[in-house]
Every structure is written in structure tokens, then in C-alpha cells.
Design a protein around this motif. Structure first.
Motif, PDB file in Angstrom:
ATOM      1  N   VAL A 124     -12.559  25.853 -80.550  1.00 30.50           N
ATOM      2  CA  VAL A 124     -13.125  25.708 -81.891  1.00 30.50           C
ATOM      3  C   VAL A 124     -13.589  24.283 -82.151  1.00 30.50           C
ATOM      4  O   VAL A 124     -14.696  24.051 -82.646  1.00 30.50           O
ATOM      5  CB  VAL A 124     -12.108  26.149 -82.964  1.00 30.50           C
ATOM      6  CG1 VAL A 124     -12.663  25.911 -84.367  1.00 30.50           C
ATOM      7  CG2 VAL A 124     -11.756  27.620 -82.780  1.00 30.50           C
ATOM      8  N   THR A 178     -11.839  24.968 -89.905  1.00 31.49           N
ATOM      9  CA  THR A 178     -12.162  24.981 -88.485  1.00 31.49           C
ATOM     10  C   THR A 178     -12.474  23.601 -87.920  1.00 31.49           C
ATOM     11  O   THR A 178     -12.316  23.377 -86.727  1.00 31.49           O
ATOM     12  CB  THR A 178     -13.365  25.898 -88.228  1.00 31.49           C
ATOM     13  OG1 THR A 178     -14.486  25.413 -88.996  1.00 31.49           O
ATOM     14  CG2 THR A 178     -13.054  27.314 -88.629  1.00 31.49           C
ATOM     15  N   GLY A 179     -12.946  22.661 -88.745  1.00 32.54           N
ATOM     16  CA  GLY A 179     -13.411  21.395 -88.183  1.00 32.54           C
ATOM     17  C   GLY A 179     -12.600  20.186 -88.573  1.00 32.54           C
ATOM     18  O   GLY A 179     -13.012  19.061 -88.320  1.00 32.54           O
ATOM     19  N   HIS A 182     -25.966  30.682 -81.014  1.00 30.04           N
ATOM     20  CA  HIS A 182     -25.360  29.799 -82.015  1.00 30.04           C
ATOM     21  C   HIS A 182     -24.608  30.616 -83.061  1.00 30.04           C
ATOM     22  O   HIS A 182     -23.473  30.289 -83.437  1.00 30.04           O
ATOM     23  CB  HIS A 182     -26.439  28.937 -82.662  1.00 30.04           C
ATOM     24  CG  HIS A 182     -25.919  28.033 -83.744  1.00 30.04           C
ATOM     25  ND1 HIS A 182     -25.877  28.417 -85.076  1.00 30.04           N
ATOM     26  CD2 HIS A 182     -25.399  26.772 -83.689  1.00 30.04           C
ATOM     27  CE1 HIS A 182     -25.359  27.439 -85.789  1.00 30.04           C
ATOM     28  NE2 HIS A 182     -25.067  26.425 -84.966  1.00 30.04           N
ATOM     29  N   ASP A 183     -25.253  31.692 -83.542  1.00 34.19           N
ATOM     30  CA  ASP A 183     -24.612  32.527 -84.560  1.00 34.19           C
ATOM     31  C   ASP A 183     -23.346  33.197 -83.996  1.00 34.19           C
ATOM     32  O   ASP A 183     -22.329  33.303 -84.697  1.00 34.19           O
ATOM     33  CB  ASP A 183     -25.587  33.602 -85.041  1.00 34.19           C
ATOM     34  CG  ASP A 183     -26.743  33.019 -85.832  1.00 34.19           C
ATOM     35  OD1 ASP A 183     -26.604  31.860 -86.294  1.00 34.19           O
ATOM     36  OD2 ASP A 183     -27.773  33.711 -85.981  1.00 34.19           O
ATOM     37  N   VAL A 195     -21.359  32.133 -81.519  1.00 36.24           N
ATOM     38  CA  VAL A 195     -20.287  31.155 -81.345  1.00 36.24           C
ATOM     39  C   VAL A 195     -19.705  30.742 -82.694  1.00 36.24           C
ATOM     40  O   VAL A 195     -18.481  30.625 -82.846  1.00 36.24           O
ATOM     41  CB  VAL A 195     -20.796  29.924 -80.569  1.00 36.24           C
ATOM     42  CG1 VAL A 195     -19.747  28.818 -80.560  1.00 36.24           C
ATOM     43  CG2 VAL A 195     -21.152  30.321 -79.137  1.00 36.24           C
ATOM     44  N   GLN A 196     -20.570  30.522 -83.669  1.00 40.56           N
ATOM     45  CA  GLN A 196     -20.097  30.134 -84.996  1.00 40.56           C
ATOM     46  C   GLN A 196     -19.197  31.220 -85.592  1.00 40.56           C
ATOM     47  O   GLN A 196     -18.137  30.930 -86.161  1.00 40.56           O
ATOM     48  CB  GLN A 196     -21.288  29.892 -85.927  1.00 40.56           C
ATOM     49  CG  GLN A 196     -22.081  28.629 -85.613  1.00 40.56           C
ATOM     50  CD  GLN A 196     -21.334  27.370 -86.048  1.00 40.56           C
ATOM     51  OE1 GLN A 196     -20.627  26.741 -85.258  1.00 40.56           O
ATOM     52  NE2 GLN A 196     -21.490  27.015 -87.306  1.00 40.56           N
ATOM     53  N   ALA A 197     -19.630  32.478 -85.465  1.00 41.23           N
ATOM     54  CA  ALA A 197     -18.834  33.580 -85.998  1.00 41.23           C
ATOM     55  C   ALA A 197     -17.496  33.700 -85.268  1.00 41.23           C
ATOM     56  O   ALA A 197     -16.448  33.945 -85.887  1.00 41.23           O
ATOM     57  CB  ALA A 197     -19.622  34.887 -85.882  1.00 41.23           C
ATOM     58  N   GLN A 231     -15.847  31.281 -83.699  1.00 41.25           N
ATOM     59  CA  GLN A 231     -14.985  30.162 -84.055  1.00 41.25           C
ATOM     60  C   GLN A 231     -14.355  30.360 -85.427  1.00 41.25           C
ATOM     61  O   GLN A 231     -13.172  30.077 -85.628  1.00 41.25           O
ATOM     62  CB  GLN A 231     -15.785  28.862 -84.006  1.00 41.25           C
ATOM     63  CG  GLN A 231     -16.153  28.426 -82.594  1.00 41.25           C
ATOM     64  CD  GLN A 231     -17.020  27.190 -82.569  1.00 41.25           C
ATOM     65  OE1 GLN A 231     -17.750  26.904 -83.530  1.00 41.25           O
ATOM     66  NE2 GLN A 231     -16.974  26.438 -81.474  1.00 41.25           N
ATOM     67  N   ALA A 232     -15.147  30.853 -86.372  1.00 47.99           N
ATOM     68  CA  ALA A 232     -14.610  31.110 -87.706  1.00 47.99           C
ATOM     69  C   ALA A 232     -13.552  32.211 -87.667  1.00 47.99           C
ATOM     70  O   ALA A 232     -12.516  32.125 -88.338  1.00 47.99           O
ATOM     71  CB  ALA A 232     -15.743  31.483 -88.661  1.00 47.99           C
TER      72      ALA A 232
END
Length: 526
Positions: free
Chosen positions: A297, A355-356, A458-459, A461-463, A465-466
């Protein structure tokens, strides 16, 4: 600053503590030191996927499986003798592993290292109980032992990363050679010998049942954590539980049991063992998820992730070392329950982090690990204190087996909690069909994204990670609730008084019977 307890230690005690603590650090470090070495190892030896898993896991499996047997064997043939045999075997197997030409040789040498580790670990703690007779000195010595044991588990990846930056993968195994050589040279001179002169023969049926129980349960839990609920590991877990029940029944009828289950009649020991088992499960599970979160993440490299966890390791070691002194001042039950409340608070902080946010995430994790260090520093003494001195090896092996089993169970349980939440969140967050590979794990999602267009990747991976962060949050909340429940158990079942810290039961004929007096009932009134 040097404490009064430390000043009163003799030279022989200091040397004895040194040669017992260093192998403990090394043996626990070996559980995790291969995490970063696997890629270069795989390049040189070209193991199959199955062989890679056995290279990683066989050491822990064999150690956990043989701890009870070796702890009891040490009570029978002599703990120092078993310790030195284990040290020699570990040193030789380490050299073989370092220069292994094939995956099969490496797996076999790691298996021997695991059995040798099972000889050494319970013997080190049991010999500390023999070497230190004063309760306060024993409390200090066992807390130092525990700091080495817990510290080795968390610094393994860091040590592995440092060695691999300069040397080849086999260098991680050669760490054990000088430490075991030191033990073989100094051990006969500074360590006492003790065994149970009235011990009977080793019951091989009990040995077999214990191996089936521990090895089967640890293997099944690891498989369930990796692949979810499948028929094969579930069946193995059922067999392990059945063997465990048969093992307990057999111990109740033997004159010389492999494990004195009568020890559990002591309320302090049974409560402490529960705290140790479940606390280890929570720590193992959250630490596993934390390592994945930092890399998948937040994007840290394995070495950077290991270094990021160093502050938490330092906090835990400091808490472990401080625990006996705090218990002398405030009482055992209060210190253990307060530590578990702090651990719950830290886990709750972790659950609130997005997450960040690396810094608050590490801060919450460090607070949780710091809190857990307080009961961890007192557990060995309480367990040894509940056992007669002639059963110290068996009691220490019981503690270490519970710790190993707890961490394996924690990875399985918390991994399953996070994985279930991850799948639900990922499915709910996307309108398109999600590849099965992406639903399996976040690493699978990242791998599946490589086949997509840049924007779709990108979408994805973002989903993912969230979704993983949400699963991690759910697991952290469960951890916080578990720590809070254990804090209540410590406050109500562990004695408040400080004078019961590691005061071993006398080695009398009455103590040798399996009807161990329920010392916790009287101590709880103090």
C-alpha cells in the motif's frame, strides 16, 4: 544506569546469561532472516514454488513441533547436556545450509536447524531458572532473555538486508557459527547442570501425538492463511485437534507424563498462558498485515519496511526490560493489564490511519508493541514460577510452543479477517468484473494490473490498496478488542503482589506430583 539487581550478579551469572541470551537472539532471528534472501536464493538454487515454501517454513515447523519433547528430554538427561548437543548440531547444520548446492540439501539442513533450535530454546530458559535463585535477579534475567527472543523475531529482516547488501544469501546462516562456538566453549564452565533424577522413560506415543498436534496445527493454520478455507488444511487441522485431545488424556494417566497438564490447575499459569497465546496471536497477525501494508500500500521496499519497524522493536525491548522493575513497584497484575490497555490503544490508533499516513501508522503500531512488551517481560517468570524446579524445562517449552502456535494462528486468523474484508470491499468498489487473481490478495491485484491499460491498471491498484487498507483497519479493531479483553483477564486473574515474580515452586515430593497446588488462588489475595 546500572540497577541494584544487576550489581549483585556474579561474574559467573553474567557470563551464563550472556551465553544463554545470545543463542536465543540468534534462534529467533532465524525465523525471519530469510525473508529478504529468498529472491537471490531462488536465482542460485532454482527451487520450485513448493520448495521455496518448505525452505521458508521448515525451520519454524520443526522448532515448534519438537519444543515440548525437547523440554521434557532436557528435564530427564540434563538441560546443559541437551543445550550443548543442540548448539553443536545447529552450528554444523548452519554451515551446510550456507553452502547448500541444491534446494533439497537446504531444506534438510533447515530441518536439522529447527530440531536443534528446539533443543536449545527451552534449555536456555530453564538454565536461567537454575542459575538465578533470587526472584529479582531471575526477573531481570528472564526479561533480558525475552527481549532477545522477541527482538530477534523483528530484526531478522533488517539483519538479512544488511548482509545481503554485501554478501551472498548463505551469509545469513553463518551468523550462528560463532555464537554456537562461544556457547560450546563457555557453556561447560559457567552453566550449571540440572535434571529430574526421578524421571521415567520418555513416552514415545506421547511424543508422536505431540508432534502430530503441533506440526499439524501450525501447518494447517499457515495453509489456511495463505489459501483460505480449503478441505485439505481443514482436515489436517481436525486431525491435529483430535491428536491434541488424545495427548492430554494420555498425560493424565501416565506416571511420568511428557507434559504435566496438572500445571494448568494453577490459576496464574493458566491465565498467563492465555494472555501469552492470544497476545502472541494478535501480534503475529497484526505484524504480518503491517509488513504487507507497508510494501503493497505504501510502496516501501522490503529493507525500508524492515527499517521502518525498528522503532517498534526498540520500544518493545525497552518495555520488556522495564517490566520486572515496574512489577516490583506497582504489582504484576496492574503492570500486565496496563500494558495490554496501551496495546489496545495503539491498535485502535492503527485502525484510524488512512492508506498513505506512514508516520501516524508507525506511531500507533509502536505504541501497541510497547504495551505488549510489558506482559511479555513478565510471562516467562510467571510460568516458571508456577512449575516445580525439576519441571522447568517442560514449563519453558510449553511457553515457547504456545508462542509459536499463537503467532501461526494469528497470521491465519487475522489474515483471514483482512482477506475477507479486502474481497468484499474490492468487489463493492468496482463496477467491472474483478479478476479472481485480484480477489485473492493485493499482490495478485498488482500483478493482474500489469495486463491492463495504464489508466485501468491505476484504477485497479488504487481500488486494491484502498480495499486492503480497509481490511487492515478491520483486523486492527479486532486486535484492539482482543487486547482490551486480555487486559481485563490480567486485572482479575493475575496477582497484584510483586513478591510472586518468578519464585519457583520447591523441588519436593509433593511438588513432583501432578497435583500441583493452585498457587494462584492464594497469590491473588495478596
Amino acid at each position: 544506569m546500572e540497577t541494584k539487581t544487576e550489581r549483585h550478579l556474579t561474574g559467573r551469572q553474567w557470563w551464563g546469561l550472556t551465553v544463554l541470551a545470545l543463542p536465543t537472539l540468534l534462534l529467533s532471528l532465524d525465523f525471519s532472516v530469510l525473508y529478504l534472501a529468498l529472491p537471490s536464493l531462488a536465482t542460485d538454487l532454482a527451487p520450485t514454488g513448493s520448495q521455496e515454501l518448505w525452505i521458508m517454513d521448515i525451520y519454524g515447523f520443526m522448532t515448534a513441533g519438537f519444543l515440548v519433547t525437547m523440554g521434557t528430554l532436557g528435564d530427564r538427561i540434563g538441560r546443559r547436556r541437551l543445550l550443548l548437543i543442540g548448539a553443536a548440531a545447529f552450528g554444523v547444520a548452519s554451515v551446510v545450509a550456507a553452502f547448500a548446492p541444491t534446494p533439497e540439501v537446504l531444506i534438510a539442513s533447515r530441518a536439522v536447524m529447527g530440531v536443534a533450535g528446539a533443543m536449545v530454546l527451552p534449555s536456555t530458559l530453564a538454565l536461567i531458572a537454575t542459575l538465578f535463585t533470587d526472584p529479582r535477579q531471575l526477573a531481570f534475567a528472564t526479561s533480558l532473555w525475552m527481549s532477545c527472543f522477541m527482538g530477534g523475531l523483528v530484526i531478522g529482516p533488517v539483519i538479512g538486508g544488511v548482509l545481503l547488501s554485501t554478501f551472498w544469501w548463505g551469509s545469513v546462516f553463518l551468523l550462528g557459527v560463532p555464537v554456537m562456538a562461544l556457547l560450546l566453549i563457555l557453556g561447560p564452565r559457567v552453566l550449571p547442570e540440572e535434571h529430574d533424577p526421578g524421571a521415567g522413560r520418555l513416552d514415545l506415543v506421547s511424543v508422536g501425538l505431540s508432534l502430530i498436534t503441533v506440526l499439524g496445527a501450525v501447518y494447517a493454520l499457515k495453509e489456511l492463511a495463505s489459501h483460505g478455507w480449503e478441505a485439505s488444511p481443514a482436515l489436517i487441522l481436525g486431525i491435529a485437534l483430535t491428536a491434541g485431545m488424545a495427548f492430554v488424556r494420555r498425560q493424565l494417566i501416565l506416571d511420568s507424563p511428557l507434559l504435566d497438564v496438572g500445571l494448568f490447575r494453577d490459576r496464574v499459569l493458566s491465565s498467563t498462558m492465555t494472555i501469552w497465546l492470544l497476545g502472541g496471536a494478535v501480534q503475529g497477525g497484526v505484524s504480518f498485515l503491517m509488513a504487507q501494508h507497508l510494501q503493497a500500500v505504501l510502496g516501501l521496499s522490503p529493507l525500508a519496511a524492515g527499517l521502518a519497524l525498528v522503532p517498534a522493536s526498540v520500544a518493545m525491548i525497552a518495555a520488556i526490560l522495564a517490566a520486572p522493575a515496574l512489577a516490583q513497584r506497582f504489582g504484576i497484575g496492574r503492570v500486565m493489564s496496563a500494558g495490554l490497555v496501551v496495546a489496545a490503544l495503539g491498535a485502535f490508533i492503527v485502525a484510524q490511519v488512512g492508506t498513505g499516513e506512514l508516520t501516524p501508522l508507525l506511531a500507533g503500531y509502536s505504541v501497541s508493541i510497547l504495551g505488549l512488551g510489558l506482559p511479555s517481560g513478565l510471562v516467562p517468570g510467571l510460568i516458571l514460577g508456577a512449575a516445580p524446579s525439576h519441571r522447568a524445562g517442560s514449563a519453558s517449552a510449553l511457553q515457547e510452543t504456545a508462542g509459536e502456535f499463537g503467532m501461526a494462528a494469528g497470521v491465519a486468523i487475522f489474515g483471514s479477517i483482512a482477506a475477507s474484508s479486502y474481497r468484499d470491499r474490492l468487489t463493492a468498489s468496482t463496477t467491472d468484473a474483478v479478476p479472481d487473481r485480484a480477489l485473492d490478495s493485493i499482490s495478485g491485484a498488482i500483478s493482474a494490473a500489469e495486463a491492463l491499460s495504464p489508466s485501468a491498471a491505476h484504477d485497479m491498484v488504487q481500488a486494491a490498496q484502498a480495499a486492503y487498507a480497509g481490511g487492515f483497519t478491520t483486523a486492527a479493531l479486532v486486535a484492539a478488542a482482543t487486547f482490551a479483553a486480555l487486559a481485563l483477564l490480567a486485572a482479575t486473574q493475575v496477582p497484584r503482589g510483586a513478591d510472586v515474580v518468578i519464585q519457583q515452586q520447591p523441588d519436593t515430593p509433593e511438588a513432583r506430583s501432578s497435583d500441583v497446588p493452585a498457587r494462584g488462588e492464594g497469590a491473588a489475595e495478596q
